[in-house]
Design a protein around this motif. Structure first.
Motif, PDB file in Angstrom:
ATOM      1  N   GLY A 196       0.795  -1.224   0.000  1.00  0.00           N
ATOM      2  CA  GLY A 196       0.000   0.000   0.000  1.00  0.00           C
ATOM      3  C   GLY A 196       0.823   1.266   0.000  1.00  0.00           C
ATOM      4  N   LYS A 197       2.124   1.164   0.311  1.00  0.00           N
ATOM      5  CA  LYS A 197       3.014   2.324   0.271  1.00  0.00           C
ATOM      6  C   LYS A 197       3.712   2.464  -1.081  1.00  0.00           C
ATOM      7  CE  LYS A 197       4.019   1.877   5.227  1.00  0.00           C
ATOM      8  NZ  LYS A 197       5.101   1.628   6.234  1.00  0.00           N
ATOM      9  N   GLY A 198       3.369   1.592  -2.019  1.00  0.00           N
ATOM     10  CA  GLY A 198       4.005   1.640  -3.331  1.00  0.00           C
ATOM     11  C   GLY A 198       5.360   0.980  -3.385  1.00  0.00           C
ATOM     12  N   ARG A 199       5.683   0.156  -2.396  1.00  0.00           N
ATOM     13  CA  ARG A 199       6.976  -0.522  -2.355  1.00  0.00           C
ATOM     14  C   ARG A 199       6.879  -1.882  -3.054  1.00  0.00           C
ATOM     15  NH1 ARG A 199       8.551  -0.882   3.822  1.00  0.00           N
ATOM     16  NH2 ARG A 199       6.510  -1.923   3.786  1.00  0.00           N
ATOM     17  N   VAL A 200       7.873  -2.178  -3.883  1.00  0.00           N
ATOM     18  CA  VAL A 200       7.935  -3.477  -4.540  1.00  0.00           C
ATOM     19  C   VAL A 200       8.596  -4.458  -3.571  1.00  0.00           C
ATOM     20  CG1 VAL A 200       8.808  -4.774  -6.501  1.00  0.00           C
ATOM     21  CG2 VAL A 200       8.063  -2.412  -6.819  1.00  0.00           C
ATOM     22  N   LEU A 201       7.794  -5.383  -3.033  1.00  0.00           N
ATOM     23  CA  LEU A 201       8.288  -6.311  -2.022  1.00  0.00           C
ATOM     24  C   LEU A 201       9.072  -7.460  -2.633  1.00  0.00           C
ATOM     25  CD1 LEU A 201       5.100  -6.509   0.213  1.00  0.00           C
ATOM     26  CD2 LEU A 201       7.028  -4.903   0.394  1.00  0.00           C
ATOM     27  N   LYS A 202       8.595  -7.970  -3.750  1.00  0.00           N
ATOM     28  CA  LYS A 202       9.314  -8.983  -4.509  1.00  0.00           C
ATOM     29  C   LYS A 202       8.884  -8.859  -5.957  1.00  0.00           C
ATOM     30  CE  LYS A 202       6.142 -12.886  -3.624  1.00  0.00           C
ATOM     31  NZ  LYS A 202       6.058 -14.287  -3.154  1.00  0.00           N
ATOM     32  N   SER A 203       9.664  -9.442  -6.852  1.00  0.00           N
ATOM     33  CA  SER A 203       9.368  -9.255  -8.272  1.00  0.00           C
ATOM     34  C   SER A 203      10.132 -10.246  -9.122  1.00  0.00           C
ATOM     35  CB  SER A 203       9.734  -7.820  -8.713  1.00  0.00           C
ATOM     36  OG  SER A 203      11.121  -7.582  -8.528  1.00  0.00           O
ATOM     37  N   SER A 204       9.710 -10.362 -10.360  1.00  0.00           N
ATOM     38  CA  SER A 204      10.458 -11.036 -11.415  1.00  0.00           C
ATOM     39  C   SER A 204      10.582 -10.016 -12.534  1.00  0.00           C
ATOM     40  CB  SER A 204       9.707 -12.284 -11.891  1.00  0.00           C
ATOM     41  OG  SER A 204      10.364 -12.862 -13.005  1.00  0.00           O
ATOM     42  N   GLN A 205      11.829  -9.617 -12.871  1.00  0.00           N
ATOM     43  CA  GLN A 205      12.041  -8.525 -13.822  1.00  0.00           C
ATOM     44  C   GLN A 205      13.027  -8.943 -14.911  1.00  0.00           C
ATOM     45  OE1 GLN A 205      12.182  -4.481 -12.246  1.00  0.00           O
ATOM     46  NE2 GLN A 205      11.893  -5.268 -10.175  1.00  0.00           N
ATOM     47  N   TRP A 206      12.684  -8.623 -16.144  1.00  0.00           N
ATOM     48  CA  TRP A 206      13.448  -9.008 -17.332  1.00  0.00           C
ATOM     49  C   TRP A 206      14.585  -8.031 -17.583  1.00  0.00           C
ATOM     50  CZ3 TRP A 206      13.980  -7.226 -22.580  1.00  0.00           C
ATOM     51  CH2 TRP A 206      14.333  -8.212 -23.523  1.00  0.00           C
ATOM     52  N   VAL A 207      15.790  -8.579 -17.825  1.00  0.00           N
ATOM     53  CA  VAL A 207      16.966  -7.754 -18.111  1.00  0.00           C
ATOM     54  C   VAL A 207      17.168  -7.600 -19.612  1.00  0.00           C
ATOM     55  CG1 VAL A 207      19.462  -7.527 -17.812  1.00  0.00           C
ATOM     56  CG2 VAL A 207      18.060  -8.489 -15.964  1.00  0.00           C
ATOM     57  N   GLY A 208      17.189  -8.720 -20.343  1.00  0.00           N
ATOM     58  CA  GLY A 208      17.441  -8.692 -21.777  1.00  0.00           C
ATOM     59  C   GLY A 208      17.305 -10.079 -22.364  1.00  0.00           C
ATOM     60  N   GLN A 209      17.528 -10.184 -23.681  1.00  0.00           N
ATOM     61  CA  GLN A 209      17.314 -11.446 -24.368  1.00  0.00           C
ATOM     62  C   GLN A 209      18.251 -12.551 -23.903  1.00  0.00           C
ATOM     63  OE1 GLN A 209      17.144  -9.371 -28.455  1.00  0.00           O
ATOM     64  NE2 GLN A 209      15.927 -11.219 -28.759  1.00  0.00           N
ATOM     65  N   ARG A 210      19.511 -12.232 -23.635  1.00  0.00           N
ATOM     66  CA  ARG A 210      20.470 -13.265 -23.242  1.00  0.00           C
ATOM     67  C   ARG A 210      20.360 -13.625 -21.771  1.00  0.00           C
ATOM     68  NH1 ARG A 210      25.981 -11.285 -26.404  1.00  0.00           N
ATOM     69  NH2 ARG A 210      25.091 -11.334 -28.523  1.00  0.00           N
ATOM     70  N   ILE A 211      20.130 -12.654 -20.926  1.00  0.00           N
ATOM     71  CA  ILE A 211      20.088 -12.902 -19.483  1.00  0.00           C
ATOM     72  C   ILE A 211      18.714 -13.397 -19.046  1.00  0.00           C
ATOM     73  CG2 ILE A 211      20.223 -11.795 -17.211  1.00  0.00           C
ATOM     74  CD1 ILE A 211      22.365  -9.969 -18.361  1.00  0.00           C
ATOM     75  N   GLY A 212      17.672 -12.886 -19.655  1.00  0.00           N
ATOM     76  CA  GLY A 212      16.334 -13.258 -19.232  1.00  0.00           C
ATOM     77  C   GLY A 212      15.920 -12.489 -17.980  1.00  0.00           C
ATOM     78  N   SER A 213      15.255 -13.174 -17.062  1.00  0.00           N
ATOM     79  CA  SER A 213      14.666 -12.507 -15.897  1.00  0.00           C
ATOM     80  C   SER A 213      15.434 -12.788 -14.616  1.00  0.00           C
ATOM     81  CB  SER A 213      13.207 -12.957 -15.717  1.00  0.00           C
ATOM     82  OG  SER A 213      12.412 -12.544 -16.810  1.00  0.00           O
ATOM     83  N   LEU A 214      15.313 -11.858 -13.674  1.00  0.00           N
ATOM     84  CA  LEU A 214      15.837 -12.014 -12.325  1.00  0.00           C
ATOM     85  C   LEU A 214      14.666 -12.101 -11.365  1.00  0.00           C
ATOM     86  CD1 LEU A 214      18.616  -9.247 -12.282  1.00  0.00           C
ATOM     87  CD2 LEU A 214      18.877 -11.652 -12.919  1.00  0.00           C
ATOM     88  N   ALA A 215      14.729 -13.045 -10.427  1.00  0.00           N
ATOM     89  CA  ALA A 215      13.770 -13.105  -9.325  1.00  0.00           C
ATOM     90  C   ALA A 215      14.379 -12.362  -8.138  1.00  0.00           C
ATOM     91  CB  ALA A 215      13.489 -14.560  -8.955  1.00  0.00           C
ATOM     92  N   ILE A 216      13.644 -11.407  -7.616  1.00  0.00           N
ATOM     93  CA  ILE A 216      14.163 -10.521  -6.577  1.00  0.00           C
ATOM     94  C   ILE A 216      13.259 -10.623  -5.354  1.00  0.00           C
ATOM     95  CG2 ILE A 216      14.751  -8.137  -5.977  1.00  0.00           C
ATOM     96  CD1 ILE A 216      14.727  -7.833  -9.255  1.00  0.00           C
ATOM     97  N   GLN A 217      13.808 -11.123  -4.249  1.00  0.00           N
ATOM     98  CA  GLN A 217      13.059 -11.277  -3.005  1.00  0.00           C
ATOM     99  C   GLN A 217      13.699 -10.418  -1.917  1.00  0.00           C
ATOM    100  OE1 GLN A 217      10.172 -13.430  -1.794  1.00  0.00           O
ATOM    101  NE2 GLN A 217      10.513 -11.649  -0.484  1.00  0.00           N
ATOM    102  N   ASN A 218      13.037  -9.338  -1.555  1.00  0.00           N
ATOM    103  CA  ASN A 218      13.533  -8.515  -0.466  1.00  0.00           C
ATOM    104  C   ASN A 218      13.293  -9.224   0.863  1.00  0.00           C
ATOM    105  OD1 ASN A 218      14.399  -5.879  -1.699  1.00  0.00           O
ATOM    106  ND2 ASN A 218      12.312  -5.984  -2.496  1.00  0.00           N
ATOM    107  N   LEU A 219      14.289  -9.173   1.731  1.00  0.00           N
ATOM    108  CA  LEU A 219      14.166  -9.694   3.091  1.00  0.00           C
ATOM    109  C   LEU A 219      13.979  -8.571   4.086  1.00  0.00           C
ATOM    110  CD1 LEU A 219      16.982 -12.413   3.098  1.00  0.00           C
ATOM    111  CD2 LEU A 219      14.585 -12.644   2.415  1.00  0.00           C
ATOM    112  N   ARG A 220      14.504  -7.406   3.758  1.00  0.00           N
ATOM    113  CA  ARG A 220      14.332  -6.205   4.592  1.00  0.00           C
ATOM    114  C   ARG A 220      14.430  -4.989   3.694  1.00  0.00           C
ATOM    115  NH1 ARG A 220      18.831  -6.121   7.898  1.00  0.00           N
ATOM    116  NH2 ARG A 220      17.886  -7.394   9.538  1.00  0.00           N
ATOM    117  N   LEU A 221      13.522  -4.023   3.864  1.00  0.00           N
ATOM    118  CA  LEU A 221      13.547  -2.797   3.060  1.00  0.00           C
ATOM    119  C   LEU A 221      13.889  -1.598   3.939  1.00  0.00           C
ATOM    120  CD1 LEU A 221      10.434  -3.355   0.793  1.00  0.00           C
ATOM    121  CD2 LEU A 221      12.804  -3.184   0.031  1.00  0.00           C
TER     122      LEU A 221
END
Length: 246
Positions: free
Chosen positions: A221-246
């Motif tokens: 609700g504060k607009g914070r991305v808590l976790k995500s899967s985000q695409w970098v590029g064609q060769r690297i593909g996606s990163l899974a990002i899990q925050n443990l503390r913000l």
């Protein structure tokens, strides 16, 4: 290249993660840290729906040996990673290689925050949305994603254009302009590490000719991305990002 330096807490967090999960390759000179089985067990529980590749399969070890396996408790792994630093910390997984890194903030410029790993990789985010990477291979050198950031952090459906910039084989800058659609896709409570927040799940689908990808964001609700899967590029593909503390 990013002009950040690695702080002692960052190195401590990276090496603590190595010690805790028993990684097969680790250290300040390591370019990629291989995902061990115990780290996979951790990610299955901590990363949740980040990728369909991370399922709920059970180990055959018990059946094969007739003995009870002693899998690492993911809560213990999280607690030890959190204990390595007082500040924010996240687990980042490169989905094409299953390499995993512990990352901490190492620099800030307004809303743009750069996170770094002990081996030297870097990711810059604008309010939790990836803007560039360094040290991963075919990096996302820069981007124009203001409309995406605004829609994602406000948790609103929207259509917009993303522009990504990469280095070509001859060192020239190449542009990738993508048409994107962001849609709400339910809600979920994210509980991991020091995070215990209700989040809206947002799916961002982008396409340019034969190139297409889907990013997923859990935004509170504060607009914070808590976790995500985000695409970098064609060769690297996606990163899974899990925050443990913000």
């Amino acid at each position: 290249m990013l002009g950040f330096h690695l702080t002692q807490p960052l190195r401590a967090a990276g090496f603590a993660l190595c010690a805790v999960v028993g990684l097969t390759a680790c250290g300040s000179d390591t370019q990629e840290i291989e995902l061990s089985k115990v780290t996979g067990d951790f990610l299955k529980q901590a990363s949740g729906k980040l990728t369909s590749k991370v399922g709920k399969g059970k180990s055959d070890a018990k059946a094969a040996t007739g003995q009870s396996a002693a899998p690492a408790d993911p809560n213990v792994l999280v607690a030890k990673a959190l204990a390595a630093t007082d500040g924010p910390i996240a687990i980042v997984v490169r989905l094409d290689t299953n390499a995993v890194l512990a990352m901490n903030p190492v620099g800030r410029n307004g809303d743009h925050v750069t996170w770094g790993s002990a081996p030297g990789q870097g990711i810059t985010y604008n309010r939790g949305v990836m803007t560039n990477t360094r040290g991963l291979g075919e990096d996302l050198m820069s981007s124009r994603i203001d409309a995406a950031v605004s829609a994602i952090t406000s948790r609103n459906d929207a259509d917009y254009t993303r522009v990504h910039y990469y280095l070509g084989d001859l060192g020239q800058t190449t542009e990738l302009r993508l048409n994107c659609a962001l849609r709400r896709s339910g809600t979920e409570k994210v509980v991991v590490g020091d995070i215990d927040e209700a989040a809206v799940i947002l799916k961002e689908t982008c396409r340019k000719d034969e190139i297409s990808f889907t990013n997923i964001y859990w935004v509170d609700g504060k607009g914070r991305v808590l976790k995500s899967s985000q695409w970098v590029g064609q060769r690297i593909g996606s990163l899974a990002i899990q925050n443990l503390r913000l």
